[in-house]
Scaffold this motif. Structure first.
Motif, PDB file in Angstrom:
ATOM      1  N   ASN A   1      -8.758   3.768   6.264  1.00  0.00           N
ATOM      2  CA  ASN A   1      -9.401   2.545   5.768  1.00  0.00           C
ATOM      3  C   ASN A   1     -10.515   2.161   6.731  1.00  0.00           C
ATOM      4  O   ASN A   1     -10.292   1.531   7.760  1.00  0.00           O
TER       5      ASN A   1
ATOM      6  N   SER B   1      -4.183   2.778   5.877  1.00  0.00           N
ATOM      7  CA  SER B   1      -4.375   1.601   6.716  1.00  0.00           C
ATOM      8  C   SER B   1      -3.232   1.488   7.713  1.00  0.00           C
ATOM      9  O   SER B   1      -2.285   2.288   7.709  1.00  0.00           O
TER      10      SER B   1
ATOM     11  N   SER C   1      -2.608   2.614  -2.257  1.00  0.00           N
ATOM     12  CA  SER C   1      -3.697   1.667  -2.070  1.00  0.00           C
ATOM     13  C   SER C   1      -4.908   2.141  -2.871  1.00  0.00           C
ATOM     14  O   SER C   1      -4.879   3.205  -3.479  1.00  0.00           O
ATOM     15  N   LYS C   2      -5.986   1.378  -2.878  1.00  0.00           N
ATOM     16  CA  LYS C   2      -7.201   1.792  -3.564  1.00  0.00           C
ATOM     17  C   LYS C   2      -7.725   3.074  -2.917  1.00  0.00           C
ATOM     18  O   LYS C   2      -7.893   3.143  -1.714  1.00  0.00           O
TER      19      LYS C   2
ATOM     20  N   ASN D   1      -6.109   5.413  -2.310  1.00  0.00           N
ATOM     21  CA  ASN D   1      -5.021   5.858  -1.428  1.00  0.00           C
ATOM     22  C   ASN D   1      -5.467   5.938   0.036  1.00  0.00           C
ATOM     23  O   ASN D   1      -5.051   6.835   0.781  1.00  0.00           O
ATOM     24  N   THR D   2      -6.330   4.996   0.444  1.00  0.00           N
ATOM     25  CA  THR D   2      -6.773   4.983   1.838  1.00  0.00           C
ATOM     26  C   THR D   2      -5.624   4.634   2.764  1.00  0.00           C
ATOM     27  O   THR D   2      -4.668   3.966   2.379  1.00  0.00           O
TER      28      THR D   2
ATOM     29  N   VAL E   1     -12.982   0.082   6.351  1.00  0.00           N
ATOM     30  CA  VAL E   1     -13.287  -1.348   6.399  1.00  0.00           C
ATOM     31  C   VAL E   1     -12.502  -1.999   7.527  1.00  0.00           C
ATOM     32  O   VAL E   1     -13.044  -2.759   8.340  1.00  0.00           O
ATOM     33  N   GLN E   2     -11.224  -1.694   7.585  1.00  0.00           N
ATOM     34  CA  GLN E   2     -10.349  -2.242   8.625  1.00  0.00           C
ATOM     35  C   GLN E   2     -10.866  -1.861  10.013  1.00  0.00           C
ATOM     36  O   GLN E   2     -10.930  -2.690  10.931  1.00  0.00           O
TER      37      GLN E   2
ATOM     38  N   VAL F   1       0.791  -1.237   0.000  1.00  0.00           N
ATOM     39  CA  VAL F   1       0.000   0.000   0.000  1.00  0.00           C
ATOM     40  C   VAL F   1       0.818   1.278   0.000  1.00  0.00           C
ATOM     41  O   VAL F   1       0.257   2.372  -0.107  1.00  0.00           O
TER      42      VAL F   1
ATOM     43  N   LEU G   1     -19.787   3.148   3.639  1.00  0.00           N
ATOM     44  CA  LEU G   1     -19.041   2.185   2.833  1.00  0.00           C
ATOM     45  C   LEU G   1     -19.909   1.609   1.717  1.00  0.00           C
ATOM     46  O   LEU G   1     -19.431   1.327   0.618  1.00  0.00           O
TER      47      LEU G   1
ATOM     48  N   SER H   1      -5.758  11.250  -0.925  1.00  0.00           N
ATOM     49  CA  SER H   1      -6.241  10.136  -0.111  1.00  0.00           C
ATOM     50  C   SER H   1      -7.673  10.402   0.328  1.00  0.00           C
ATOM     51  O   SER H   1      -8.030  11.525   0.683  1.00  0.00           O
TER      52      SER H   1
END
Length: 802
Positions: free
Chosen positions: A546, A511, A505-506, A508-509, A548-549, A488, A794, A542
Motif C-alpha cells: 500500500n 498494508s 483490500s482494493k 489486494n494491496t 499511499v500508507q 483487508v 499513484l 496483489s
C-alpha cells in the motif's frame, strides 16, 4: 478421472487453429496443424528454386501461421521455445496422420460446405476412442454431420474456443444427439484441467450461448447509438467498468474483435433467427456498413472506432466521429450516473446505480441492459439446461463480471419486472414463474448452502459443485468458515486441517493491517492447523504494498513508523520461510512487490498459469523491503554446491537486472525461468482449480513429514560484486540509459545484494542481510526523488524517470 493427452490434430491454421495449438503447447501437449496446399509460389520461393511439389512450399500456409505466434501481442505462448511442440503439415500429404492423435479439432473457415467435406474425409481416418470436434462458433451439428456415419457422430461434438484461446477462459461444449457421454466427459476434463478452461455445456442452437446473448446485445447497442446519437467516447464510458464489463469499453473491444467478424456473426445469427424478434437488432446500422466500405475494421486495419496517430511522445489515440467518419482527439465523457459510479466499489451496487439513473447515460444503459435481461430469460430454456451455464458463458466468454441472471438479482428481479410493466413491456415467462414460486432472486443461500433457481423443477436448489474447484465465496457462506477477519484480510477454514489466508483490500494491496493478520494467522495455525495457503480469488493476487500508507508516513518524516512497518513485513516473511508447517502461496494475475516477496518465502508456490510476478519496487524508487532483496541475494547462488568454486558474478548481474529493471514475468512458466519460482514449484492451468490443487499439495507435504529449511550462512559477492555492478551502472549513465537517481538507486540495491562493504566470499547471516535491506529502504523513503516517483505512480499508474 484423469486423461493422458498425448497429441492433438488441428485442421486449419488460422487465428483460432494456431491459437488452440499455442494453448496446447503451453500445457505441454504436442500438436499437428494442417492447412491447405498453396496453388502458387511466392517470389521468395521462386528465387530459391522451389517448386509446388516441395514440402516446404506445401506446408507453407500452416508454417507461416505458426510462426506468427512468435510475433503475436499479447503473446500466445508462455515462452517462444514452446513453438517446438507444434508440427505443421498439409491436408493432402498428412491427413492420414490424424489417425495417430487423441483428439482431432476442425478449425477451418466458417463455411458449412468446407466442414462437411472435411468430415467426409475423416470417415476413412478416425479411429475408435478419438475425440472429434469442430471449433465452429455457431454452425449446427445437424448441418455439419449431414450424411455422416453413426460411428463418427458418436465421437463428434462442438468444442468452441474463444479468441484468443490463451486468455479467454470459455470453452463451450455442445453434444450432438449421438455423442458418447464418456467422450463428452473426457473432453470436459481435458478442457478444464489441461487447457485451463471454464466449461459451459450448450445446446445445438444458433451461436450456442455466449454469442447468442452477446451478439444480440452488441446489435442493440449499435442500433441505439445510431438512433440516439451517442458518440464513441460516451458509449465506452458507459459500457465498461461502471456496469461490470471489460474496462476497455464497447467500441474499443469491437476494434479488438474486428468489425468484419461482428458483421459475419450478426448476419449468420439473423439468418438463423429470422422469426426471432431479436433478428431486427442484428441488422447492422448504416454507419457500420460505411465503416466496412472504408475498411475501418479495427486493429487488423489499424483503424476502426479508434485510431492511433503520431509517434513517440506525440502518440495518441483518436476517436471516430460516426457522422463525419473523421478522427479527432477523444473527448472527456461526463454523466451524473458515471460520477456516482466512480465512488461505488461493489459491482452490483454500481450497475444498479447507473441503470437506475434518470440522466441520458443511465437511460441508455437501462434500455440495452434490460433488453439483454429479458432476452436471456426468454431463450434460457432453448439454449441451456440451466441459468448457471448462461451466466458462466457470459463471464468467461465476454468477460462480464456478472452474468445476465446475476444482473437480474443485482437490479432486483421484482424491481425490474415492475419497471418493465410500467414501460408496457412483457415480463418473461421464466421471471413470472420464479416470482410465482415465491422466489425473489435467481441465486440465494439456504442453510448456508449456495442455491440457484432450477427452471426444470421450478425451485431453488443447491449449486452443483464443480469437480476440482474451491470457491471461497461459497466456502464463506458457512458461518464457521471465517476464523479471523479485519477490513483487508481473512483467515478461512478450508477443512482437513488447511486454512487459507486471504487478502481482499482494493487491488489486494498489502498494508500494515494485512501483515498484522498474517502474524495472527501464523500464531493460530501453529497450534490448530496442519497447513496454510496464502491465496485469494480476486482479479489479481496483489498489486503489492500500500504505497499511499507509505507515502503519507514518508511525507510526515515518520521514520520510526516506517521502520516498524518494514520490520514487521520482513519478520512475517521470515516467519513464513521457517514456519514448522507447510505454507503454499497461490499467486495469480498481477503478483507484484510485497506479494512476490510473500511467495518467495513460502515453502511451495502453486501459481496460476497466468501469473505475472515480479519485484517491481525499483519502479517507484525503492528496493524490495519485505526481505525480498535478501532472499534474491540467497537464491542467485542456489544450485552451486558449497564445496565448488564457481564464478557467480554473471548470476548476480542477472538478479540485479531482474530487480533493478522491475521485470515482470509473462506467465508462471516464465517466472520460473526468471528464478522467481523454483524448479519444484508448479502451476495450475485453470485458475479456478488453483486453491483445490494447492490444498492437495499442502496436505501431501504435511503427510510426508514436512520439515522447514534450516537457516544457514550466506556467501556474498561483497566488494567484488559491487565493483562489477557499479561499472555497469556508470556505462549506462554515460550512454544516457539511466538517470543520476537511477544510479543512486542501483547502488543501494547492489549494496544489499552483494552483502555490503565486505570481502567477496564472506559468509553473513540472513538477519544481517535483512537489516541492511531495511536500512537501504528507509534511506530511499527519505529521498525527494523517490517520493516524487511514488506520488507520480499513484496518480498515473505509470513509472517516473527523474
Amino acid at each position: 478421472m484423469s486423461v493422458l493427452l498425448k497429441r492433438v490434430g488441428i485442421i486449419g491454421s488460422g487465428v483460432m487453429g494456431s491459437g488452440i495449438a499455442a494453448q496446447l503447447a503451453n500445457a505441454g501437449v504436442p500438436s499437428l496443424v494442417l492447412d491447405i496446399v498453396p496453388t502458387e509460389l511466392t517470389a521468395e520461393e521462386q528465387a530459391a528454386g522451389l517448386t509446388l511439389s516441395d514440402r516446404k512450399v506445401r506446408n507453407r500456409i500452416a508454417h507461416s501461421s505458426v510462426q506468427l505466434l512468435l510475433k503475436s501481442k499479447p503473446a500466445q505462448l508462455f515462452e517462444p521455445s514452446l513453438v517446438q511442440l507444434i508440427e505443421v503439415g498439409n491436408i493432402e500429404d498428412d491427413f492420414a496422420r490424424l489417425a495417430e492423435v487423441d483428439w482431432i479439432i476442425e478449425a477451418a473457415p466458417e463455411k458449412v460446405a468446407i466442414k462437411q467435406s472435411l468430415f467426409e474425409r475423416l470417415e476413412g481416418v478416425f479411429r475408435p476412442g478419438q475425440i472429434l470436434s469442430s471449433n465452429t462458433s455457431g454452425i449446427s451439428i445437424k448441418e455439419m454431420m449431414a450424411g455422416r456415419s453413426k460411428a463418427l457422430q458418436k465421437q463428434f461434438m462442438v468444442t468452441h474456443f474463444f479468441n484468443p484461446p490463451r486468455y479467454m477462459r470459455l470453452l463451450e461444449i455442445v453434444p450432438g444427439p449421438e455423442t458418447d457421454p464418456g467422450l463428452l466427459e473426457k473432453a470436459a476434463w481435458i478442457g478444464t484441467h489441461i487447457l485451463g478452461k471454464g466449461i459451459v455445456y450448450a445446446k445445438d442452437t444458433p451461436n450456442f450461448i455466449a454469442n447468442r446473448v452477446g451478439v444480440a446485445e452488441i446489435g442493440r447497442i449499435l442500433n441505439a447509438v445510431e438512433e440516439k446519437g451517442f458518440t464513441v467516447e460516451e458509449v465506452d464510458g458507459l459500457t465498461g467498468k461502471p456496469i461490470g464489463r471489460p474496462k476497455s469499453g464497447f467500441f474499443r473491444l469491437m476494434d479488438i474483435v474486428g468489425l468484419d467478424t461482428l458483421v459475419n456473426n450478426s448476419k449468420y445469427l439473423a439468418d438463423k433467427l429470422s422469426s426471432d424478434p431479436t433478428a431486427r437488432v442484428l441488422r447492422m446500422p448504416a454507419f457500420v456498413q460505411t465503416m466496412m466500405e472504408k475498411n475501418l475494421r479495427g486493429e487488423k486495419t489499424q483503424a476502426g472506432f479508434y485510431k492511433r496517430v503520431g509517434s513517440g511522445a506525440d502518440k495518441e489515440i483518436h476517436a471516430l466521429n460516426l457522422k463525419t467518419f473523421e478522427y479527432a482527439s477523444r473527448q472527456k465523457v461526463s454523466f451524473p450516473s458515471l460520477e456516482t459510479a466512480k465512488v461505488i466499489e461493489d459491482v452490483r451496487a454500481r450497475v444498479k446505480a447507473v441503470a437506475g439513473s434518470k440522466d441520458r447515460g443511465g437511460e441508455f444503459v437501462w434500455d440495452f441492459l434490460s433488453a439483454t435481461l429479458v432476452y436471456s430469460a426468454e431463450v434460457a430454456t432453448e439454449i441451456s439446461e440451466d441459468i448457471l451455464n448462461i451466466d458462466r458463458a457470459m463471464q468467461w466468454g465476454f468477460n462480464w463480471e456478472l452474468g445476465p441472471f446475476e444482473l437480474w438479482d443485482a437490479l432486483g428481479v421484482e424491481s425490474v419486472a415492475e419497471r418493465l410493466k410500467a414501460e408496457g413491456r412483457e415480463v418473461p415467462a421464466l421471471v413470472r414463474e420464479l416470482l410465482s414460486a415465491g422466489c425473489r432472486s435467481f441465486y440465494g443461500v439456504q442453510n448456508e448452502v449456495p442455491t440457484y433457481y432450477n427452471f426444470h423443477s421450478r425451485r431453488m436448489e443447491p449449486i452443483p459443485p464443480r469437480p476440482g474447484v474451491v470457491d471461497l465465496v461459497h466456502v464463506k457462506t458457512k458461518s464457521s468458515a471465517e476464523i479471523l477477519r479485519n477490513e483487508v484480510a481473512s483467515l478461512v477454514d478450508l477443512g482437513d486441517g488447511v486454512v487459507c489466508f486471504e487478502f481482499h483490500s482494493k487491488m489486494n494491496t498489502l498494508s500494515a493491517e494485512v501483515v498484522t493478520l498474517l502474524h495472527q494467522t501464523l500464531d493460530r495455525a501453529d497450534k490448530e492447523f496442519e497447513a496454510i495457503l496464502i491465496a485469494n480469488q480476486g482479479e489479481n493476487f496483489s498489486a503489492g504494498a500500500n504505497l499511499v500508507q507509505l507515502l503519507l508516513a514518508a511525507e510526515e518524516e515518520d521514520w520510526d513508523t516506517i521502520d516498524q512497518m518494514i520490520a514487521r513485513f520482513q519478520n512475517v516473511s521470515m516467519r513464513i520461510k521457517y514456519f514448522p508447517k507447510p505454507i503454499v502461496a497461490c499467486p495469480h494475475g498481477l503478483t507484484l512487490g510485497g506479494a512476490c516477496e510473500f511467495s518467495l518465502h513460502s515453502h511451495r508456490i502453486r501459481a496460476a498459469a497466468e501469473t505475472y510476478i515480479g519485484l517491481v519496487e525499483c519502479g517507484v524508487g525503492l528496493i524490495p523491503g519485505g526481505a525480498g532483496t535478501k532472499e534474491m541475494a540467497i537464491r542467485y547462488r542456489e544450485g552451486i554446491p558449497d564445496d565448488t568454486e564457481v564464478n557467480a558474478l554473471p548470476l548476480l548481474q542477472r538478479t540485479f537486472e531482474l530487480i533493478g529493471m522491475a521485470k515482470v514475468s509473462g506467465s508462471a512458466r516464465e517466472g520460473q525461468v526468471m528464478g522467481l519460482l523454483r524448479d519444484h514449484d508448479s502451476w495450475s492451468m485453470n485458475k479456478d482449480c488453483q486453491i483445490h490443487d494447492a490444498k492437495r499439495l499442502a496436505l501431501a507435504m504435511a503427510e510426508l513429514g514436512f520439515r522447514p529449511p534450516r537457516e544457514k550462512p550466506v556467501k556474498v559477492a561483497g566488494r567484488e560484486g559491487l565493483a562489477m555492478i557499479e561499472v555497469g551502472l556508470r556505462n549506462m549513465q554515460v550512454a544516457g540509459y539511466v538517470s543520476d537517481y537511477d544510479v543512486h538507486l542501483g547502488k543501494k540495491l547492489a549494496y544489499v545484494l552483494c552483502g555490503g562493504d565486505v570481502a567477496g566470499g564472506t559468509e553473513v547471516s540472513e538477519r544481517y542481510l535483512v537489516d541492511i535491506e531495511r536500512e537501504a529502504f528507509l534511506h530511499l523513503c527519505g529521498q525527494p526523488k523517490t517520493q516524487e516517483r511514488i506520488r507520480y505512480t499513484l496518480k498515473t499508474g505509470k513509472p517516473l524517470r527523474n
